[in-house]
Design an enzyme around this catalytic site. Structure first.
Site, PDB file in Angstrom:
ATOM      1  N   LYS A 145       0.833  -1.205   0.000  1.00  0.00           N
ATOM      2  CA  LYS A 145       0.000   0.000   0.000  1.00  0.00           C
ATOM      3  C   LYS A 145       0.875   1.266   0.000  1.00  0.00           C
ATOM      4  O   LYS A 145       0.661   2.173  -0.800  1.00  0.00           O
ATOM      5  CB  LYS A 145      -0.927  -0.006   1.225  1.00  0.00           C
ATOM      6  CG  LYS A 145      -1.841   1.191   1.256  1.00  0.00           C
ATOM      7  CD  LYS A 145      -2.748   1.189   2.471  1.00  0.00           C
ATOM      8  CE  LYS A 145      -3.836   0.169   2.285  1.00  0.00           C
ATOM      9  NZ  LYS A 145      -5.029   0.440   3.069  1.00  0.00           N
TER      10      LYS A 145
ATOM     11  N   ARG B  65      -3.442   3.015   8.717  1.00  0.00           N
ATOM     12  CA  ARG B  65      -3.762   1.721   8.095  1.00  0.00           C
ATOM     13  C   ARG B  65      -2.524   0.857   7.993  1.00  0.00           C
ATOM     14  O   ARG B  65      -1.402   1.351   7.861  1.00  0.00           O
ATOM     15  CB  ARG B  65      -4.301   1.931   6.675  1.00  0.00           C
ATOM     16  CG  ARG B  65      -5.647   2.593   6.591  1.00  0.00           C
ATOM     17  CD  ARG B  65      -6.054   2.678   5.118  1.00  0.00           C
ATOM     18  NE  ARG B  65      -7.447   3.011   4.952  1.00  0.00           N
ATOM     19  CZ  ARG B  65      -7.907   4.238   4.804  1.00  0.00           C
ATOM     20  NH1 ARG B  65      -7.087   5.254   4.826  1.00  0.00           N
ATOM     21  NH2 ARG B  65      -9.198   4.447   4.630  1.00  0.00           N
TER      22      ARG B  65
ATOM     23  N   GLY C 152      -8.167  -7.126   4.841  1.00  0.00           N
ATOM     24  CA  GLY C 152      -9.004  -7.224   6.038  1.00  0.00           C
ATOM     25  C   GLY C 152      -8.366  -7.929   7.219  1.00  0.00           C
ATOM     26  O   GLY C 152      -8.997  -8.091   8.256  1.00  0.00           O
TER      27      GLY C 152
ATOM     28  N   MET D 284      -5.598  -7.084   8.990  1.00  0.00           N
ATOM     29  CA  MET D 284      -4.990  -6.260  10.044  1.00  0.00           C
ATOM     30  C   MET D 284      -5.871  -5.040  10.335  1.00  0.00           C
ATOM     31  O   MET D 284      -6.897  -4.863   9.730  1.00  0.00           O
ATOM     32  CB  MET D 284      -3.583  -5.873   9.638  1.00  0.00           C
ATOM     33  CG  MET D 284      -2.636  -7.041   9.777  1.00  0.00           C
ATOM     34  SD  MET D 284      -1.011  -6.664   9.188  1.00  0.00           S
ATOM     35  CE  MET D 284      -1.245  -6.514   7.460  1.00  0.00           C
TER      36      MET D 284
ATOM     37  N   ARG E  30      -3.806  -1.624  -5.878  1.00  0.00           N
ATOM     38  CA  ARG E  30      -2.967  -2.817  -5.707  1.00  0.00           C
ATOM     39  C   ARG E  30      -3.387  -3.834  -6.753  1.00  0.00           C
ATOM     40  O   ARG E  30      -4.473  -3.730  -7.327  1.00  0.00           O
ATOM     41  CB  ARG E  30      -3.128  -3.411  -4.305  1.00  0.00           C
ATOM     42  CG  ARG E  30      -4.535  -3.841  -4.011  1.00  0.00           C
ATOM     43  CD  ARG E  30      -4.671  -4.363  -2.583  1.00  0.00           C
ATOM     44  NE  ARG E  30      -6.078  -4.524  -2.251  1.00  0.00           N
ATOM     45  CZ  ARG E  30      -6.553  -4.719  -1.032  1.00  0.00           C
ATOM     46  NH1 ARG E  30      -5.743  -4.744  -0.017  1.00  0.00           N
ATOM     47  NH2 ARG E  30      -7.826  -4.878  -0.816  1.00  0.00           N
TER      48      ARG E  30
ATOM     49  N   HIS F 277     -16.403  -8.572   2.006  1.00  0.00           N
ATOM     50  CA  HIS F 277     -15.289  -9.372   2.516  1.00  0.00           C
ATOM     51  C   HIS F 277     -15.368 -10.793   1.973  1.00  0.00           C
ATOM     52  O   HIS F 277     -14.396 -11.342   1.458  1.00  0.00           O
ATOM     53  CB  HIS F 277     -15.336  -9.387   4.047  1.00  0.00           C
ATOM     54  CG  HIS F 277     -14.317 -10.272   4.656  1.00  0.00           C
ATOM     55  ND1 HIS F 277     -14.582 -11.560   5.023  1.00  0.00           N
ATOM     56  CD2 HIS F 277     -13.002 -10.057   4.899  1.00  0.00           C
ATOM     57  CE1 HIS F 277     -13.484 -12.111   5.499  1.00  0.00           C
ATOM     58  NE2 HIS F 277     -12.507 -11.220   5.444  1.00  0.00           N
TER      59      HIS F 277
ATOM     60  N   ARG G 108       2.933 -47.560 -10.924  1.00  0.00           N
ATOM     61  CA  ARG G 108       3.140 -48.428  -9.752  1.00  0.00           C
ATOM     62  C   ARG G 108       2.370 -49.720 -10.001  1.00  0.00           C
ATOM     63  O   ARG G 108       1.142 -49.724  -9.951  1.00  0.00           O
ATOM     64  CB  ARG G 108       2.608 -47.747  -8.491  1.00  0.00           C
ATOM     65  CG  ARG G 108       3.372 -46.519  -8.052  1.00  0.00           C
ATOM     66  CD  ARG G 108       2.663 -45.906  -6.846  1.00  0.00           C
ATOM     67  NE  ARG G 108       3.496 -44.976  -6.102  1.00  0.00           N
ATOM     68  CZ  ARG G 108       3.348 -43.656  -6.122  1.00  0.00           C
ATOM     69  NH1 ARG G 108       2.426 -43.112  -6.880  1.00  0.00           N
ATOM     70  NH2 ARG G 108       4.137 -42.890  -5.386  1.00  0.00           N
TER      71      ARG G 108
ATOM     72  N   GLU H  86      16.154 -43.326  -4.277  1.00  0.00           N
ATOM     73  CA  GLU H  86      15.280 -42.994  -3.148  1.00  0.00           C
ATOM     74  C   GLU H  86      15.873 -43.425  -1.817  1.00  0.00           C
ATOM     75  O   GLU H  86      15.249 -43.289  -0.770  1.00  0.00           O
ATOM     76  CB  GLU H  86      13.874 -43.573  -3.352  1.00  0.00           C
ATOM     77  CG  GLU H  86      13.845 -45.030  -3.731  1.00  0.00           C
ATOM     78  CD  GLU H  86      12.440 -45.545  -4.048  1.00  0.00           C
ATOM     79  OE1 GLU H  86      11.455 -44.864  -3.739  1.00  0.00           O
ATOM     80  OE2 GLU H  86      12.357 -46.651  -4.601  1.00  0.00           O
TER      81      GLU H  86
ATOM     82  N   SER I 276      15.308 -42.052 -11.615  1.00  0.00           N
ATOM     83  CA  SER I 276      14.093 -41.297 -11.291  1.00  0.00           C
ATOM     84  C   SER I 276      14.087 -41.099  -9.776  1.00  0.00           C
ATOM     85  O   SER I 276      14.128 -42.071  -9.018  1.00  0.00           O
ATOM     86  CB  SER I 276      12.860 -42.073 -11.739  1.00  0.00           C
ATOM     87  OG  SER I 276      11.713 -41.355 -11.355  1.00  0.00           O
TER      88      SER I 276
ATOM     89  N   GLY J 283      12.858 -40.830  -6.320  1.00  0.00           N
ATOM     90  CA  GLY J 283      11.672 -41.138  -5.509  1.00  0.00           C
ATOM     91  C   GLY J 283      11.780 -40.292  -4.254  1.00  0.00           C
ATOM     92  O   GLY J 283      12.266 -40.744  -3.219  1.00  0.00           O
TER      93      GLY J 283
ATOM     94  N   CYS K  77       9.762 -38.692  -9.642  1.00  0.00           N
ATOM     95  CA  CYS K  77       8.401 -39.237  -9.637  1.00  0.00           C
ATOM     96  C   CYS K  77       7.772 -39.207  -8.249  1.00  0.00           C
ATOM     97  O   CYS K  77       6.667 -39.694  -8.055  1.00  0.00           O
ATOM     98  CB  CYS K  77       8.362 -40.630 -10.231  1.00  0.00           C
ATOM     99  SG  CYS K  77       9.303 -41.824  -9.277  1.00  0.00           S
TER     100      CYS K  77
ATOM    101  N   TYR L 116      12.672 -34.480 -17.053  1.00  0.00           N
ATOM    102  CA  TYR L 116      11.226 -34.409 -16.832  1.00  0.00           C
ATOM    103  C   TYR L 116      10.896 -34.431 -15.349  1.00  0.00           C
ATOM    104  O   TYR L 116      11.726 -34.807 -14.517  1.00  0.00           O
ATOM    105  CB  TYR L 116      10.509 -35.577 -17.539  1.00  0.00           C
ATOM    106  CG  TYR L 116      10.797 -36.924 -16.919  1.00  0.00           C
ATOM    107  CD1 TYR L 116      10.027 -37.413 -15.869  1.00  0.00           C
ATOM    108  CD2 TYR L 116      11.867 -37.700 -17.373  1.00  0.00           C
ATOM    109  CE1 TYR L 116      10.302 -38.640 -15.280  1.00  0.00           C
ATOM    110  CE2 TYR L 116      12.153 -38.928 -16.800  1.00  0.00           C
ATOM    111  CZ  TYR L 116      11.370 -39.394 -15.746  1.00  0.00           C
ATOM    112  OH  TYR L 116      11.648 -40.592 -15.161  1.00  0.00           O
TER     113      TYR L 116
HETATM  114  C1  PEP Z   1       8.876 -42.248  -3.880  1.00  0.00           C
HETATM  115  O1  PEP Z   1       9.358 -42.868  -2.943  1.00  0.00           O
HETATM  116  O2  PEP Z   1       9.066 -41.034  -4.045  1.00  0.00           O
HETATM  117  C2  PEP Z   1       8.029 -42.911  -4.872  1.00  0.00           C
HETATM  118  C3  PEP Z   1       7.608 -42.288  -5.938  1.00  0.00           C
HETATM  119  O3  PEP Z   1       7.650 -44.195  -4.613  1.00  0.00           O
HETATM  120  P1  PEP Z   1       6.509 -44.612  -3.593  1.00  0.00           P
HETATM  121  O4  PEP Z   1       5.816 -43.380  -3.184  1.00  0.00           O
HETATM  122  O5  PEP Z   1       5.651 -45.539  -4.344  1.00  0.00           O
HETATM  123  O6  PEP Z   1       7.296 -45.254  -2.519  1.00  0.00           O
HETATM  124 MG    MG Z   2       9.399 -45.049  -3.055  1.00  0.00          MG
END
Ligand code: PEP
Ligand code: MG
Length: 979
Positions: A31, A102, A111, A113, A375, A489, A595, A778, A797, A799, A864, A884
């Site tokens: 503000k 204000r 609203g 504060m 704003r 509000h 899975r 993982e 990947s 986990g 993942c 990805y």
């Molecule tokens: C993970 O561990 O991040 C994963 C994707 O496998 P899960 O959740 O199935 O253990």
């Molecule tokens: Mg896992």
């Protein structure tokens, strides 16, 4: 200048000049920064000053006395400047300067504060104002409002619970009753005087303190109250909801009062430069003649529309006939055409200046327009997308700016269901209100915000909402209010939350005590189902069915734009053909995690699975797996088909086997009967499978390494399914993923089985396909030895669910018991199972990427875990150069936009870094050159000096030599002459 520090704590603005500007949001709050900026671009703003957010932090650390002494000089100077600009005097009897105080944090917290208006009034100043304005009623009404507001906000008179009666409201009601009047407007000037007297007496009775008459005491009290309101329960809750750190603090804006309640030539209102619900490019808002700011948003009087078009639309929704509308509810455009024209120009200028939809507050005092605030307006997800894409088309934003304007998480709102058209047509509309925040919602009625959790799906029904209701509003599926307009509000907060809201449904009769709502004689009680259509304002009986929304138009264009500006792809976590299809429609570029265990729970498979688990030896297991093979192959065919031409990462069996056997006796009995064995046999197996710590027990690749026949069956099912599709002309791209690897041998042994089976199947079918074998990272050990793992793995990947569990040592299944407390106490800033902990888990990911790439430079890397759909985690993955991210189907669009954001921001970062590096090296080169030059110059000077010295010496020698030769000659001549 501050007294004890050298820091500027107070920033002045007014008369088209300002100490600050829009870029100073962190210091001056949103503000304050915008008030300064509006001055700089020539918008009429009442003069005032901003006390910085840093002072709020000091206040929290060092308290009131320190801050007052720190600010005293600066505030006194600033008040003097405001007096000069306004031609009034603070504390003067005849010509008093009245102020508003204000809050204003870096991020807007509507609203949440406190505010104090009309500050500077006392028994003498009120007479001065009355004389000056020639309006006793206005003066005394302002004074009673001030005492009430100051009493509530600064002196703590506000009731704490919903059962307590506001002492000021009780006094107003008592006077009205004594005088036998219904409306506040019927109160006489004497009534208002009496009210002030009783208000002050109530303050004394409740707090033991006199109401302060000294304006300076009032000012300091109000400033400190605003600082205090930063730490109220509702402000803390709002910050938590919106990820606003407590350290930011709020600024305080002190401004000269302008009055919208000075009679028929005065007004006050709020407006949006575009429609905050739909995004339509339509200036809109609400105002009230002869009213003070809070009246419009409080929902006590029905506000009128700013534009004529808006007013006509409102009349249709509110069932008001055109002549009634024109006579009793005219738009500002009709009632004050000149003011409207000026406001319209101003709103346009502000939107162009800020390149964003603005939420404005204004006051008209006796025919002059003043802007009180601008704003960026809160908006629904749909409006956010439309406004960004429209502004791109209008040339106001470029592609990157338009993408950054859309908050990735807010897209979630657009992915939520809308009413099924058929069900809606068959539904019974009970009444209509204003379409305050679009969407569809159904739920059971609750009347109190703190009771929204009573039902799984609730609709909060209130006469009007207040900031105290925030928590309940967040929990409820939808919000319905009897009073209040589109800027009430409830409406503003609901739009900010993307929650369906219908406001101002005037035909509702709500009785909080009886917990009932009566519409047209029909009674609804707590727990009854109703449905709200936030797009039309309709309120319907019962629970109306919903369907998934369509994603086209602006949303589709936004997604295309996002893909254009991102490098990382977005895959999905899906284990059925249906989910795969949904995700593909949302733009998933493959499956990042299928899975396989979920498939085994289906009725046809669970029996064979249990047979396998119950088998005493390998032969028995193989027999059961034989039965599973064709079923699993069909599953894969369905998924590969849905994802044709795109990669599909299939993870081999992961969970501990005990998850597949029943634990309750009833189910065990059924299973025993089905399998022709005794319940005791089953109980014995359940006992055998029991583990103290199953998530760290016999699961993941440990299953495949102890029972290789499971890996064999799954590998065969995958490869055969891919070959079957190939025969039909469909390309499947399987990526076989081994879970829970901790050592390179664990992976190697599994990989050998997969490849051996694949080769066998290729031979049997006399055909082949391409496939990859990789692993999940993982387990911390896998991350730390990723160079060894990458010798075998063709892809990684992450986990991050398990990686977070094992890095923190927090059990995924039990963290719910203490994580909320950790978050409350600030031990953790965010839940690490939702947002990647970049410091700890992130370091392991970084090490794994670097080590993995060292062994296999082009290794495919993705994520993942659940974090793959969380925007800040997606951005982190981008910095690690992932190929990805993979997330659940409904988060795919969010991840696509977050991937674009990540790339745009990183690009900007890279450019900035490059710029800085270049600047640094230029500076270094410059420094080196000048040092070298200085050295050379020094050397040269030295050499010249030396040469000169030598030359002089030489000359001297030559001179003396010449002299002696000359002398010799003279002597010689002399001798010759003698001779
Ligand atoms: C993970 O561990 O991040 C994963 C994707 O496998 P899960 O959740 O199935 O253990
Ligand atoms: Mg896992």
């Amino acid at each position: 200048m501050g007294k004890e520090t050298n820091v500027k704590n107070v920033y002045l603005f007014g008369d088209k000049k300002a100490d600050g500007d829009a870029s100073m949001k962190n210091l001056l709050g949103g503000k304050g920064a915008n008030l300064a900026e509006m001055n700089l671009i020539g918008v009429p703003v009442p003069p005032g000053f901003t006390i910085t957010t840093e002072v709020c932090t000091l206040y929290n650390e060092k308290g009131r006395d320190y801050v007052v002494s720190l600010l005293k000089e600066e505030v006194e100077t600033a008040v003097k400047a405001v007096e000069e600009m306004m031609g009034t005097k603070f504390g003067d009897k005849e010509n008093p300067c009245l102020l508003s105080v204000r809050s204003g944090a870096r991020a807007s917290m509507p609203g949440m504060m406190d505010t104090v208006l009309n500050l500077g009034l006392n028994d003498e100043a009120v007479e001065g104002i009355a004389k000056k304005t020639n309006n006793d009623r206005f003066a005394w009404d302002s004074y009673r409002r001030f005492v009430q507001m100051y009493g509530d906000v600064v002196m703590g008179m506000k009731p704490e619970s919903k059962e307590d009666i506001d002492p000021f409201e009780a006094i107003i009601e008592a006077i009205k009753e004594e005088k036998k009047i219904e409306n506040d407007s019927e109160l006489s000037i004497d009534d208002l005087k009496e009210m002030v007297k009783r208000f002050k007496a109530a303050v004394k009775a409740q707090t033991g303190q006199d109401f302060p008459d000294d304006p300076w005491e009032q000012l300091w009290g109000s400033v400190m109250a605003v600082f205090d309101s930063w730490m109220t329960k509702r402000a803390i809750y709002y910050r938590k909801l919106n990820d606003i750190p407590a350290e930011w603090g709020t600024a305080v804006n002190v401004q000269a009062m302008v009055f919208g309640n000075m009679g028929a030539n005065s007004a006050t209102g709020v407006a949006f430069t575009r429609d905050a619900g739909t995004g339509e490019n339509l200036f809109n808002g609400e105002y009230l003649i002869d009213a003070q700011g809070e009246d419009v948003v409080a929902g006590i009087r029905t506000p009128q529309q700013i534009t004529k078009e808006g007013s006509k639309r409102w009349a249709v929704l509110a069932d008001v006939k055109e002549d009634d509308r024109a006579a009793n509810f005219p738009s500002l455009e009709e009632a004050m055409p000149e003011i409207y024209a000026e406001l319209n120009t101003t709103q346009n200028n502000l939107e162009v200046h800020y390149k964003d939809m603005q939420d404005l507050e204004f006051t008209v005092q006796d025919g002059k327009l003043w802007m009180l605030q601008t704003r960026s307006g809160k908006r629904t997800g749909a409006a956010m997308v439309k406004i960004a894409m429209d502004m791109l088309k209008e040339g106001m934003l470029d592609e990157k700016e338009a993408l950054l304007r859309v908050e990735a998480n807010k897209l979630d709102e657009l992915l939520h269901p809308v009413f099924d058209k058929k069900a809606l047509a068959a539904g019974k509309v009970i009444t209509k209100g204003l379409p305050a925040s679009p969407g569809a919602s159904a739920g059971q009625i609750v009347f109190f915000a703190d009771e929204c959790e009573k039902f799984e799906n609730s609709i909060l029904v209130r006469i009007e909402t207040s900031p105290e209701d925030l928590e309940g509003m967040n929990i409820a599926n939808g919000i319905l209010t009897a009073r209040g307009g589109m800027t009430s509000h409830a409406a503003v907060v609901a739009r900010g939350m993307g929650k369906c809201c219908v406001s101002g449904a005037g035909s509702l009769r709500i009785d909080y005590k009886k917990r009932t709502m009566i519409v047209d004689g029909k009674k609804f009680i707590e727990g009854d189902w109703i449905s709200l259509n936030g797009t039309t304002g309709e309120i319907l009986e019962d629970n109306i069915a919903t369907i998934k929304p369509e994603l086209s138009g602006d949303f589709g264009e936004l997604m295309t734009l996002a893909d254009k500006h991102s490098v990382m792809l977005v895959r999905t976590n899906a284990d059925t053909p249906h989910d795969s299809k949904v995700a593909r429609e949302f733009g998933a570029q493959g499956i990042g995690l299928c899975r396989t265990e979920h498939m085994f729970f289906e009725e046809d498979k669970i029996k064979a699975m249990r047979e396998m688990i119950l088998a005493d030896d390998e032969a028995g297991r193989r027999e059961a797996l034989e039965k599973l093979l064709p079923l699993q192959r069909t599953d894969f065919e369905g998924i590969f088909q849905a994802m044709h031409d795109l990669p599909v990462t299939v993870r081999l069996l992961d969970p501990p086997l005990h998850e597949f056997v029943p634990h309750e006796e009833e189910s065990q009995k059924i299973m025993a009967k089905e399998m022709g064995i005794t319940v005791k046999d089953i109980q014995q197996k359940v006992e055998d499978l029991h583990e103290f710590n199953p998530m760290l027990g016999h699961r993941g690749c440990r299953l495949g390494n102890t029972y290789p026949e499971i890996t064999e069956m799954q590998s065969r099912a995958i490869i055969e399914a891919a070959l079957n599709l190939k025969a039909q002309g469909i390309t499947a791209k399987p990526e076989i993923m081994i879970p829970l690897i901790g050592t390179k041998k664990e992976l190697k042994m599994q990989e050998e089985i997969v490849r051996e089976i694949a080769e066998k199947v290729f031979e049997e079918r006399n055909d082949r396909i391409d496939y990859l074998v990789g692993t999940m990272i993982e387990i911390p050990r896998a991350a730390l030895t990723a160079d060894e793992i990458a010798e075998t793995a063709e892809f990684f990947s992450f986990g991050t669910n398990d990686l977070t569990q094992m890095t923190f040592g927090y059990s995924r299944d039990d963290a719910g018991k203490f994580l909320p407390i950790y978050l409350d106490k600030g031990i953790l800033d965010t839940d690490p199972f939702q947002v990647i902990d970049q410091t700890g888990v992130g370091s392991l990911m970084k090490i794994a990427c670097e080590k993995g790439r060292r062994t296999r430079p082009n290794i495919k890397i993705g994520i993942c875990g659940e974090h793959g759909g969380e925007p800040s985690s997606v951005e982190f993955c981008n910095t690690l150069g992932f190929g990805y991210v993979s997330c659940s189907p409904f988060r795919v669009p969010i991840a696509r936009l977050a991937a674009a954001h990540a790339n745009i921001k990183q690009g900007a970062w890279d450019t900035d870094v490059t710029k800085d590096v270049l600047k640094d090296s230029a500076k270094n080169i410059g420094d080196t050159l000048s040092t070298e030059y200085a050295n050379v110059e020094k050397e040269a000077k030295k050499a010249v000096k030396k040469a000169r010295k030598e030359a002089e010496k030489e000359l001297k020698n030559l001179k003396s030599e010449a002299k002696s030769i000359f002398k010799k000659f003279e002597e010689e001549i002399k001798n010759l002459k003698k001779k």
